[in-house]
Scaffold this motif. Structure first.
Motif, short mmCIF file in Angstrom:
data_model
loop_
_atom_site.label_atom_id
_atom_site.label_comp_id
_atom_site.label_asym_id
_atom_site.label_seq_id
_atom_site.Cartn_x
_atom_site.Cartn_y
_atom_site.Cartn_z
N VAL A 11 0.83 -1.21 0.00
CA VAL A 11 0.00 0.00 0.00
C VAL A 11 0.86 1.25 0.00
O VAL A 11 1.77 1.40 0.83
N VAL A 12 0.58 2.15 -0.93
CA VAL A 12 1.17 3.48 -0.98
C VAL A 12 0.09 4.46 -0.53
O VAL A 12 -0.94 4.59 -1.20
N THR A 13 0.29 5.13 0.59
CA THR A 13 -0.67 6.11 1.08
C THR A 13 -0.20 7.51 0.71
O THR A 13 0.91 7.91 1.07
N CYS A 14 -1.03 8.23 -0.03
CA CYS A 14 -0.74 9.62 -0.39
C CYS A 14 -1.67 10.52 0.42
O CYS A 14 -2.89 10.33 0.39
N VAL A 15 -1.09 11.45 1.15
CA VAL A 15 -1.88 12.35 2.01
C VAL A 15 -1.98 13.72 1.35
O VAL A 15 -0.97 14.39 1.11
N VAL A 16 -3.20 14.13 1.04
CA VAL A 16 -3.46 15.44 0.43
C VAL A 16 -4.07 16.34 1.49
O VAL A 16 -5.22 16.19 1.88
N ALA A 17 -3.26 17.26 2.00
CA ALA A 17 -3.71 18.15 3.07
C ALA A 17 -2.78 19.34 3.15
O ALA A 17 -1.61 19.26 2.75
N GLY A 18 -3.28 20.43 3.68
CA GLY A 18 -2.47 21.63 3.78
C GLY A 18 -1.52 21.64 4.95
O GLY A 18 -0.76 22.59 5.13
N ARG A 19 -1.56 20.57 5.76
CA ARG A 19 -0.69 20.49 6.93
C ARG A 19 -0.45 19.02 7.25
O ARG A 19 -1.14 18.13 6.75
N GLN A 20 0.53 18.78 8.09
CA GLN A 20 0.90 17.42 8.46
C GLN A 20 -0.04 16.94 9.57
O GLN A 20 0.01 17.45 10.69
N VAL A 21 -0.86 15.98 9.25
CA VAL A 21 -1.88 15.50 10.17
C VAL A 21 -1.39 14.25 10.92
O VAL A 21 -0.44 13.60 10.49
N ILE A 22 -2.04 13.94 12.02
CA ILE A 22 -1.70 12.75 12.79
C ILE A 22 -2.23 11.52 12.06
O ILE A 22 -3.44 11.39 11.84
#
Length: 222
Positions: free
Chosen positions: A145-156
């Motif tokens: 699994v490759v998880t890509c996080v799309v967000a304006g900040r680093q989330v937990i």
């Protein structure tokens, strides 16, 4: 006539490539190998509204999920699939045929105080509604699994990190999701570094503790 021209889209695409941060890459899952079948899913995989964030057409977000002129991460991957001999799968009932899964998750769009959150969690109050469902579904497949996080900040991230072979912090790619696809396929290396510490609990905020330090970021040769 220059606004939105190919010249400036190319610059924006390059900026996206250089801003991505590779947080984890076990077993060299990335870059995607030629001949690979890839199942791409997640609530942010084909979502221009999330990619662009706040102050897009409207205040807190675009009023529509689809925005003219925006290349989503899914569309970007489909664009380069043929030249990399990659088979892109989007249907859940065909996911078992994939060699690798890309799960694109993220946060809701927001601006100013509408982005305030008491939990800062990927699957918390401002996380996309489909995040947890997508995480559970891809883990059940038993594939890398490759998880890509799309967000304006680093989330937990919670246990999403441990359950992923690779984790990519994409921030907000705006209109140029093609830049994300380029790096995932190895047309460009990861050069981005964290601009601030990344926390894995609220208790760390305001202290000298963190999960990942400012400046952290892997490359394909690391």
């Amino acid at each position: 006539e220059h606004v939105g021209s190919q010249e400036y889209r190319d610059i924006a695409e390059k900026c996206v490539e250089e801003s991505l941060v590779l947080v984890k890459n076990e077993n060299n899952v990335l870059p995607l190998k030629k001949g690979t079948s890839v199942y791409i899913t997640g609530p942010a995989a084909d979502n221009a509204q999330v990619q662009c964030g706040g102050w897009t057409i409207d205040w807190t977000s675009s009023p529509e999920r689809n925005i003219k002129g925006v290349t989503t991460i899914l569309k970007g991957l489909q664009e380069v699939a043929a030249e990399h001999n990659i088979n892109v799968i989007t249907k859940a009932d065909e996911a078992a045929n994939a060699d690798v899964v890309i799960n694109v998750v993220g946060e809701q769009s927001y601006a100013e105080w509408t982005g305030d959150t008491a939990d800062l969690e990927l699957c918390g109050a401002l996380g996309l509604a489909g995040n947890q469902k997508a995480i559970d579904e891809v883990n059940a497949l038993g594939k890398p699994v490759v998880t890509c996080v799309v967000a304006g900040r680093q989330v937990i991230l919670g246990d999403c990190y441990d359950k992923s072979d690779s984790v990519v912090m994409c921030y907000l790619p705006g209109s140029e999701g093609q830049g994300v696809a380029n790096v995932l396929c190895g047309d460009a290396d990861f050069t981005g570094k964290l601009p601030s510490p990344w926390y894995n609990s609220l208790d760390q905020i305001g202290t000298d503790q963190c999960w990942l330090e400012k400046g952290y970021g892997l490359g394909y040769n690391e």
